[in-house]
Write a protein that holds these residues in place. Sequence first.
Motif, short mmCIF file in Angstrom:
data_model
loop_
_atom_site.label_atom_id
_atom_site.label_comp_id
_atom_site.label_asym_id
_atom_site.label_seq_id
_atom_site.Cartn_x
_atom_site.Cartn_y
_atom_site.Cartn_z
N ARG A 90 0.84 -1.22 0.00
CA ARG A 90 0.00 0.00 0.00
C ARG A 90 0.87 1.26 0.00
NH1 ARG A 90 -3.11 -3.25 3.52
NH2 ARG A 90 -2.15 -2.32 5.36
N GLN A 91 1.99 1.20 0.72
CA GLN A 91 2.90 2.35 0.69
C GLN A 91 3.41 2.60 -0.73
OE1 GLN A 91 6.07 2.22 3.55
NE2 GLN A 91 4.70 2.18 5.32
N ALA A 92 3.78 1.51 -1.41
CA ALA A 92 4.27 1.64 -2.78
C ALA A 92 3.16 2.18 -3.69
CB ALA A 92 4.75 0.28 -3.29
N GLN A 93 1.94 1.71 -3.48
CA GLN A 93 0.81 2.17 -4.30
C GLN A 93 0.58 3.66 -4.12
OE1 GLN A 93 -2.69 -0.16 -3.59
NE2 GLN A 93 -3.84 0.71 -5.30
N ARG A 94 0.73 4.15 -2.89
CA ARG A 94 0.55 5.58 -2.64
C ARG A 94 1.65 6.41 -3.30
NH1 ARG A 94 -3.49 6.05 0.90
NH2 ARG A 94 -3.94 4.27 2.26
N ILE A 151 4.10 3.50 -7.31
CA ILE A 151 5.07 2.50 -7.75
C ILE A 151 4.33 1.20 -8.02
CG2 ILE A 151 7.09 1.13 -7.07
CD1 ILE A 151 7.88 3.48 -5.24
N GLN A 152 4.48 0.67 -9.21
CA GLN A 152 3.84 -0.60 -9.54
C GLN A 152 4.39 -1.67 -8.61
OE1 GLN A 152 4.32 -1.76 -13.62
NE2 GLN A 152 3.14 -3.64 -13.39
N SER A 167 14.20 8.08 -10.49
CA SER A 167 12.89 8.25 -11.14
C SER A 167 11.76 8.20 -10.12
CB SER A 167 12.69 7.16 -12.19
OG SER A 167 12.93 5.87 -11.64
N MET A 168 12.01 7.56 -8.96
CA MET A 168 11.00 7.58 -7.89
C MET A 168 10.72 9.00 -7.44
SD MET A 168 11.76 4.45 -5.27
CE MET A 168 11.48 2.73 -5.71
N ASN A 169 11.81 9.79 -7.28
CA ASN A 169 11.67 11.18 -6.85
C ASN A 169 11.01 12.02 -7.93
OD1 ASN A 169 13.07 10.67 -4.37
ND2 ASN A 169 14.99 10.66 -5.53
N THR A 170 11.36 11.75 -9.19
CA THR A 170 10.77 12.49 -10.31
C THR A 170 9.27 12.25 -10.36
OG1 THR A 170 12.82 12.20 -11.55
CG2 THR A 170 10.85 12.85 -12.80
N LEU A 171 8.87 10.99 -10.16
CA LEU A 171 7.45 10.66 -10.22
C LEU A 171 6.67 11.36 -9.12
CD1 LEU A 171 5.26 8.92 -11.58
CD2 LEU A 171 5.76 7.15 -9.90
N SER A 172 7.28 11.44 -7.92
CA SER A 172 6.57 12.06 -6.80
C SER A 172 6.34 13.54 -7.03
CB SER A 172 7.36 11.85 -5.50
OG SER A 172 8.59 12.54 -5.55
#
Length: 605
Positions: free
Chosen positions: A26-30, A33-34, A159-164
């Motif tokens: 659920r944390q990843a979903q928020r 992140i697939q 890319s995690m930071n870019t997506l956020s």
Amino acid sequence: MALPSLLVLYGSQTGTAQDTAQRIGRQAQRKHIQNRVAPLDGYNVAHLISESLVIFVCSTTGQGDPPDNMKNFWRFLFRKSLPAGSLCQLDCAVLGLGDSSYPKFNFVAKKLHKRLQQLGASLLSSVGLADDQHDLGADAVIDPWLASFWDRASALYPSMNTLSVTVPSFPRFCRLPPRYTFHFLEGVGETSGDTERNSKEQRVPSESHPFPARMTSNQRVSHPSHFQEVRLIEFDISDSNIEFTAGDVVSMRPCNNPEDVEQFCQQLRLDPDSQFILKVAPESKPPPLPPPPCSLRHLVEGYLGVAAVPRRSFFETLQCFSTNELEKEKLAEFSSAEGQDELHAYCSRPRRTALEVLCDFPHTTAELKVDYLLDLFPPIQPRSFSIASSPLAHPGKLQILVAVVGYKTQIQKPRRGLCSTWLSSLDPSQGEVRVPLWVKKGTLRFPADQDIPVIMVGPGTGVAPFRSALQERIAQGKAANVLFFGCRSQFKDFYFSAEWRDRVEEGQLKLFTAFSRDQVRHRVADEDKIYVQHRVKEQSKLLWDLIANRNAYFYIAGAAKDMPASVCDALKATFQLEGGLSLEESDQMLVAMEKAGRFQSETWS
């Protein structure tokens, strides 16, 4: 670098590791992140070489054993033929859930972490060692460990930071889409949910396909005046394809009591007789319900853990529905890392159930949507019991010894063990009673050699696996058997006393007993009460001869409080007294016996 897909794999025996894995999902979903969440044995381990980012969440069972749903994965991963660099493309982390009151605390997580390193995987974090014994429970380790993991994953995958930044994350308590959608049917009659009994297919019963065993007897074996109700229950397993030997365990999934089912349906304004089919979201696994359609009554009675003490994730999900400011604020506190002290005092310490929590938050409960039932309530976990009989003595039958759990907390209503209370309520004399069950290999193994003695220490209901072993061994002509049995009173909870007496008279058993409370009647001080460890010390000459000269096996079964450690200390004292060993040498001897399988224990909390 492309955005990684996160795989969360768990090995869970009681549902705790599964709950934690789903929380990570659920944390990843928020974070958009697939992700996939799956049990380790439900995943094709050969695909691990092509994964980019994996979190392993695992508990430890028995004496350092992996949970049932990761044993196949465990065997594969520890193949000696696997190349040293086979997982060099994998970024991963290991989170262990354990209890430091057990000697092999988080053994599986530690060993998995080391093995992944050997296979070339890149470990993003040190192994997380969550401990149920911590004042704040496992979350005291899980929260900072997860925060550290996300920081390191973000550094590795920018890319995690870019997506956020480009796609705002779901707020922490925003309601995520449900994993299941209920489709209710009109004009469908009640289904029994009991399709297995009519199945003609022959198969070995398992958790997914249990055998509906007929209960043939259910009798109390502790004295009516004794505070603890203990029952000997027998099942007919003829034509079941079930085979078992001494040391094996039987598992079953209990049912919620009818009063709780009715109360739950009333609180959520649900019609218990309504029928539904489920639509399962992508990446989700169908729950183990009978073939559709299923009734809400059957769902609540046999699947939803409404009588369990809820975990933190329950309050996180509940908070998503709250529109009442006071309730929302309290639920937010219980869901936060800072509020775990309060949550422990409210829920864990008094053993408050999920159903009772719903009563305390009526406005939020009124907002709950039926589609979220399977997200909010964990499944009822199967319970396991040591088998207390042998098919060599009782063909076609299986017996268990059950202590009915009941105790008081600050909550006015007494607390009851779900499975033991359910079993004690079943009365085969009033009509046919069937209990779906299956058998698993246990942790205890007994020697095949005719001449090797066995020494068994089993106070209370810990004697159950040893009754199975004695029946089996005596039927095989093995008479070198020693049993240490302890209980409170010779007259109230001396289980199977007549059976032991017969075995002693026939020269098939040496029996030593300790009745701790009988001495109190004679004004013996508390420190002078006799327990099984005292009897072990008293028989030091016999035990040393059996262990040192005849290669005896030594077993302990019972509650994992002071008894196992006290018996081990008594055994090491025997090594020192009779064998002239030093303290260090006696420790080494016990370790050597354990490695050789000559010292085994099965304990529970």
